[in-house]
Scaffold this motif. Structure first.
Motif, mmCIF file in Angstrom:
data_model
loop_
_atom_site.group_PDB
_atom_site.id
_atom_site.type_symbol
_atom_site.label_atom_id
_atom_site.label_comp_id
_atom_site.label_asym_id
_atom_site.label_seq_id
_atom_site.Cartn_x
_atom_site.Cartn_y
_atom_site.Cartn_z
ATOM 1 N N ALA A 16 0.766 -1.211 -0.234
ATOM 2 C CA ALA A 16 -0.037 0.099 0.124
ATOM 3 C C ALA A 16 0.863 1.244 0.218
ATOM 4 N N PRO A 17 0.697 2.256 -0.771
ATOM 5 C CA PRO A 17 1.091 3.594 -0.856
ATOM 6 C C PRO A 17 1.395 4.366 0.281
ATOM 7 N N LEU A 18 2.371 4.894 0.575
ATOM 8 C CA LEU A 18 2.438 5.871 1.891
ATOM 9 C C LEU A 18 3.591 6.963 1.397
ATOM 10 N N LEU A 19 2.826 8.165 1.395
ATOM 11 C CA LEU A 19 3.666 9.327 0.826
ATOM 12 C C LEU A 19 3.913 10.276 1.850
ATOM 13 N N LEU A 20 5.483 10.446 1.967
ATOM 14 C CA LEU A 20 5.936 11.255 2.757
ATOM 15 C C LEU A 20 6.120 12.770 2.390
ATOM 16 N N LEU A 21 6.146 13.778 3.144
ATOM 17 C CA LEU A 21 6.284 15.271 2.417
ATOM 18 C C LEU A 21 7.084 15.758 3.393
ATOM 19 N N HIS A 22 8.323 16.404 3.098
ATOM 20 C CA HIS A 22 9.062 17.099 4.058
ATOM 21 C C HIS A 22 8.928 18.607 4.094
ATOM 22 N N ALA A 83 -1.970 6.843 1.720
ATOM 23 C CA ALA A 83 -1.789 7.685 2.806
ATOM 24 C C ALA A 83 -0.665 8.674 2.936
ATOM 25 N N VAL A 84 -0.894 9.753 3.521
ATOM 26 C CA VAL A 84 0.121 10.812 3.480
ATOM 27 C C VAL A 84 0.443 11.353 4.775
ATOM 28 N N LEU A 85 1.821 11.346 4.967
ATOM 29 C CA LEU A 85 2.477 12.060 6.246
ATOM 30 C C LEU A 85 3.411 13.295 5.731
ATOM 31 N N GLY A 86 2.977 14.482 6.358
ATOM 32 C CA GLY A 86 3.890 15.573 6.107
ATOM 33 C C GLY A 86 4.166 16.313 7.317
ATOM 34 N N HIS A 87 5.383 16.968 7.248
ATOM 35 C CA HIS A 87 5.946 17.718 8.406
ATOM 36 C C HIS A 87 5.929 19.144 7.966
ATOM 37 N N SER A 88 5.232 20.260 8.898
ATOM 38 C CA SER A 88 5.506 21.450 8.801
ATOM 39 C C SER A 88 4.698 21.788 7.569
ATOM 40 N N MET A 89 5.571 22.369 6.504
ATOM 41 C CA MET A 89 5.009 22.919 5.294
ATOM 42 C C MET A 89 4.325 21.545 4.596
ATOM 43 N N ALA A 111 2.292 16.515 11.025
ATOM 44 C CA ALA A 111 3.611 16.305 12.190
ATOM 45 C C ALA A 111 3.942 17.711 12.374
ATOM 46 N N ASP A 112 3.259 18.340 13.697
ATOM 47 C CA ASP A 112 3.665 19.569 14.271
ATOM 48 C C ASP A 112 3.296 20.677 13.448
ATOM 49 N N ILE A 113 2.078 20.790 12.996
ATOM 50 C CA ILE A 113 1.440 21.856 11.959
ATOM 51 C C ILE A 113 -0.005 21.802 12.116
#
Length: 264
Positions: A16-22, A83-89, A111-113
């Motif tokens: 299953a795809p998981l997207l990570l965004l910096h 599913a998408v996980l992103g930190h700050s911006m 994450a923290d936003i």
């Protein structure tokens, strides 16, 4: 809104795809630890957002624009739902994706936003980077010392210096387009006015020592857009919670995904 750009992409694993965004000033490389870890269970996709890492430089960085870049990436990779996980911006991009393309998002982790406008010192940080003569620098220590006058945190300076790369003609250059980022600060610190809500699973993961997220202060804004929001705190962590407490961060993400988006 400008045309979507083709984002540079790191991918690892299957399933299953998981997207990570910096976040702002970051890149997919900052998330390598989590790309490797989550790839044991998921097909992990970690792009560089526009004007970061190895992705193209273009003016315009409001959240609908950044989101369209991500939608184009999902289309290119043949991914219907993620599913998408992103930190700050990156967390604001994740939230915008969930709110504007809910059918494409199986779960969202911010994450923290929060989905609010912030008043932070990004303009000051970018201005400090612009003032340093990196082309004439003999080594990275010289650049760090020059930045110290405006940026007193060694950890923040070292994070920013991940964007300092050798120039072909000698000296150094910033690999991020500082003027594009400076022009975009109001959009990056803001959040678009969007209609509707995302009714899927959502986790707001935050550091208790961070000034970016407070579950009491931001609960109404979160609830308006994410009525099924869950919250998880990393005690003592600041805004860069994934760098400060990587094991606790990964464990919190995995606990949420285990029921919200099980690996298959």
């Amino acid at each position: 809104m400008s045309e979507p750009v083709q984002l540079s992409l790191t991918t690892r694993g299957t399933g299953a795809p998981l997207l990570l965004l910096h976040g702002l000033y970051g890149s997919s490389g900052n998330l390598n630890r989590f790309t490797r870890r989550f790839a044991h269970d998921y097909r992990v996709l970690a792009p560089d957002l526009r004007n970061h890492g190895r992705s193209p430089h273009r003016p315009g960085m409001d959240y609908p624009t950044l989101t369209e870049d991500v939608v184009a990436l999902l289309d290119r990779e043949g991914i219907e739902r993620v599913a998408v996980l992103g930190h700050s911006m990156g967390g604001k991009v994740a939230m915008t994706l969930a709110l504007t393309r809910p059918q494409r998002v199986a779960a969202v982790i911010a994450a923290d936003i929060a989905p609010v406008t912030y008043q932070h010192n990004h303009g000051t940080l970018i201005g400090a980077l612009q003032q340093v003569d990196v082309a004439g620098a003999g080594n990275r220590r010289e650049v760090d010392a020059a930045l110290a006058a405006a940026i007193d945190s060694p950890a923040v300076r070292q994070f920013l210096l991940t964007n300092l790369v050798p120039a072909d003609e000698g000296g150094y250059r910033w690999r991020i387009p500082l003027q594009f980022l400076a022009d975009a600060v109001p959009d990056i610190q803001g959040f678009p006015e969007l209609e509707g809500a995302y009714d899927g699973p959502a986790l707001f993961l935050y550091g208790t020592a961070s000034d970016y997220f407070d579950p009491d202060r931001h609960r109404d804004a979160v609830a308006a857009y994410f009525p099924k929001a869950e919250y998880a705190a990393l005690e003592g962590a600041g805004h860069w919670l994934h760098a400060e407490q990587p094991e606790a961060f990964a464990a919190a993400v995995e606990r949420f995904l285990a029921h919200a988006y099980p690996a298959r």
